[in-house]
Design an enzyme around this catalytic site. Structure first.
Site, PDB file in Angstrom:
ATOM      1  N   HIS A   3       2.194  -8.620  -1.513  1.00 30.06           N
ATOM      2  CA  HIS A   3       2.892  -7.449  -1.810  1.00 30.06           C
ATOM      3  C   HIS A   3       2.279  -6.752  -3.162  1.00 30.06           C
ATOM      4  O   HIS A   3       1.710  -7.587  -3.918  1.00 30.06           O
ATOM      5  CB  HIS A   3       4.337  -7.724  -2.156  1.00 30.06           C
ATOM      6  CG  HIS A   3       5.037  -6.328  -1.875  1.00 30.06           C
ATOM      7  ND1 HIS A   3       5.084  -5.542  -3.249  1.00 30.06           N
ATOM      8  CD2 HIS A   3       5.955  -5.633  -1.085  1.00 30.06           C
ATOM      9  CE1 HIS A   3       5.848  -4.527  -2.855  1.00 30.06           C
ATOM     10  NE2 HIS A   3       6.285  -4.487  -1.557  1.00 30.06           N
ATOM     11  N   HIS A   4       1.828  -5.632  -3.076  1.00 27.18           N
ATOM     12  CA  HIS A   4       1.213  -4.940  -4.169  1.00 27.18           C
ATOM     13  C   HIS A   4       2.014  -5.115  -5.435  1.00 27.18           C
ATOM     14  O   HIS A   4       1.096  -4.899  -6.652  1.00 27.18           O
ATOM     15  CB  HIS A   4       0.964  -3.519  -3.935  1.00 27.18           C
ATOM     16  CG  HIS A   4      -0.632  -2.929  -4.360  1.00 27.18           C
ATOM     17  ND1 HIS A   4      -1.094  -3.299  -5.603  1.00 27.18           N
ATOM     18  CD2 HIS A   4      -1.198  -2.093  -3.783  1.00 27.18           C
ATOM     19  CE1 HIS A   4      -2.203  -2.832  -5.710  1.00 27.18           C
ATOM     20  NE2 HIS A   4      -2.456  -2.081  -4.496  1.00 27.18           N
ATOM     21  N   SER A   5       3.054  -5.318  -5.611  1.00 25.21           N
ATOM     22  CA  SER A   5       3.962  -5.376  -6.826  1.00 25.21           C
ATOM     23  C   SER A   5       3.373  -6.794  -7.630  1.00 25.21           C
ATOM     24  O   SER A   5       3.484  -7.018  -8.685  1.00 25.21           O
ATOM     25  CB  SER A   5       5.336  -5.441  -6.678  1.00 25.21           C
ATOM     26  OG  SER A   5       5.835  -6.422  -5.679  1.00 25.21           O
TER      27      SER A   5
END
Length: 471
Positions: free
Chosen positions: A134-136
């Site tokens: 996930h890009h977070s």
């Protein structure tokens, strides 16, 4: 290694967690040998699982989100599907597999990553490992650097890979008058860029083209294809034209998109001739949104030390955007694509657009909340046509946890654009990785061919130009 304290999610990380900007990083690694899942499991325990972000889950506390240390069960993160060895089209199978599993979001109750191991022989590799993160968790450049920190040189199993760094020559002594002019120009460029950035939120939209996504494009299933070209050709163009690799890649991209759109409009106009096609391309506004790290990315050695519990590296999403106009035009001399790209990117380098866009987004998030900030970011991306990225990789061949790597192909999905273009160098090759919405771009292989043809046309033009100068 577990995080010793709860860490709040960065402002950009919060944006990536919103439903309208639910972004994931995909990184495919081709292996020259079959993948041993047990070796990978043991290797991950000694490398990535010592990074706090890979052993933490997201927890919401009031209006904030934090990374909380948790226990990792690798059975929930390493997927090894049963694959029929008699598959007729293995390359297409891998592409279909990636497109299929990206339909399912990661479970927020666990660390936000997973690894798929596909023991299937493709045209480029004996097996494929696919990371989904996930890009977070972090920005793309940091995540790729972290993965590379878990690799070693094939020629020396104990040595980290060598990644080229930017050559930052010391500035020459300049007169105070020039310094004042340089500063004023920087301020002017920044003001102009931020004005255009703001107008993009409200008014300025790219021209509808066969590359532009429609509303809802962020939710559509993407298709991921990649193509490998020679790094020698790129270096030849770079050296002869005295540019950077990034200038060359931007120029090749402009040429390739021109070829693709030229073909599309040619078919639409029912072969009306070069003049008609040229006029169809003449008034196209096509811009790329480019994420820029506004802090130095931790080097591979720093990240390797982090995983060995020797040091800590700043981590998170600290990024801003720049909006880069592309020239979509037919030039008699293919070298014009490189010259135009260099002029555009040199102009953008003399601007604080990326830094200002980051701090503006952070201010909006703090004052108006994450939903408003996400809506603004989504609108900027949707009003541009493509996402573009270029990541420098190892200059020599490497092995990932004992498995020799054939290629590296990063990408991303979840943002409101129908075409994402990533360039990833590795040894003497450059991988062009495309993420496309098949409802908009049903023929991504033709687009890959356009990149290869554009590189060849520009290389041949450079060679002819060099011969003329020698004569």
């Amino acid at each position: 290694m577990a995080s010793r304290e709860n860490e709040e999610v960065s402002p950009v990380g919060k944006l990536f967690l919103e439903a309208s900007m639910n972004c994931y990083v995909i990184a495919s690694m081709g292996s020259k040998t079959r993948i041993n899942p047990e070796v990978i499991r043991e290797g991950l325990c000694q490398t990535l699982l010592k990074h706090p972000r890979f052993t933490s889950k997201l927890v919401k506390e009031g209006r904030t989100r934090k990374w909380i240390p948790t226990t990792v069960n690798l059975d929930n993160h390493i997927i090894v599907p049963e694959i029929d060895s008699n598959i007729e089209h293995p390359d297409r199978f891998v592409e279909d597999y990636i497109s299929h599993f990206t339909k399912t979001p990661l479970d927020l109750s666990k660390p936000l990553w997973e690894l798929h191991l596909l023991n299937i022989k493709t045209s480029d590799a004996e097996a494929v490992a696919i990371f989904r993160i996930h890009h977070s968790v972090g920005d793309g450049a940091s995540l790729i650097s972290l993965l590379l920190a878990a690799t070693r040189k094939t020629s020396d199993p104990h040595a980290l890979p060598t990644v080229p760094t930017k050559n930052r020559n010391s500035e020459r002594h300049r007169s105070w008058l020039f310094s004042i002019w340089w500063g004023l120009l920087l301020i002017w460029h920044t003001l102009v860029d931020m004005l255009l950035f703001t107008l993009t939120i409200f008014f300025i939209r790219d021209t509808p083209t066969p590359l532009k996504g429609a509303p809802g494009v962020a939710l559509n299933t993407k298709r991921f294809v990649n193509h490998t070209v020679s790094m020698d050709d790129i270096k030849l163009i770079k050296n002869q034209m005295q540019t950077t690799v990034n200038d060359v890649l931007l120029g090749v991209t402009q040429a390739a998109l021109t070829l693709y759109l030229n073909r599309a409009y040619d078919q639409e106009a029912n072969f009306n001739g070069a003049k008609g096609r040229s006029s169809a391309l003449k008034n196209i506004r096509l811009r790329a949104s480019i994420l820029v790290n506004i802090r130095p990315v931790g080097g591979i050695q720093d990240l390797a030390d982090m995983m060995a519990e020797k040091s800590k590296v700043r981590w998170g999403n600290i990024m801003g955007y720049i909006i880069l106009p592309f020239d979509i035009a037919i030039y008699e001399n293919p070298l014009e694509y490189i010259r135009k790209a260099k002029d555009r990117i040199d102009r953008k380098k003399h601007s604080l657009e990326a830094i200002c866009s980051y701090f503006c987004a952070k201010a909006v998030l703090n004052l108006l909340g994450v939903k408003v900030a996400a809506a603004i970011t989504e609108r900027v991306l949707f009003n541009t046509s493509i996402a573009f990225s270029n990541v420098a990789g190892p200059v020599e061949e490497i092995s990932f946890l004992g498995h020799p790597v054939a290629y590296i192909a990063p990408s991303v999905y979840g943002h409101p654009q129908a075409l994402t273009i990533h360039f990833q160098s590795y040894a003497n090759k450059m991988t062009i990785s495309l993420a496309v919405d098949p409802l908009v771009i049903p023929d991504p292989y033709l687009l890959c061919d356009d990149f290869e043809q554009s590189l060849k046309l520009i290389r041949d033009a450079v060679q002819r130009n060099n011969v003329v100068h020698l004569v």
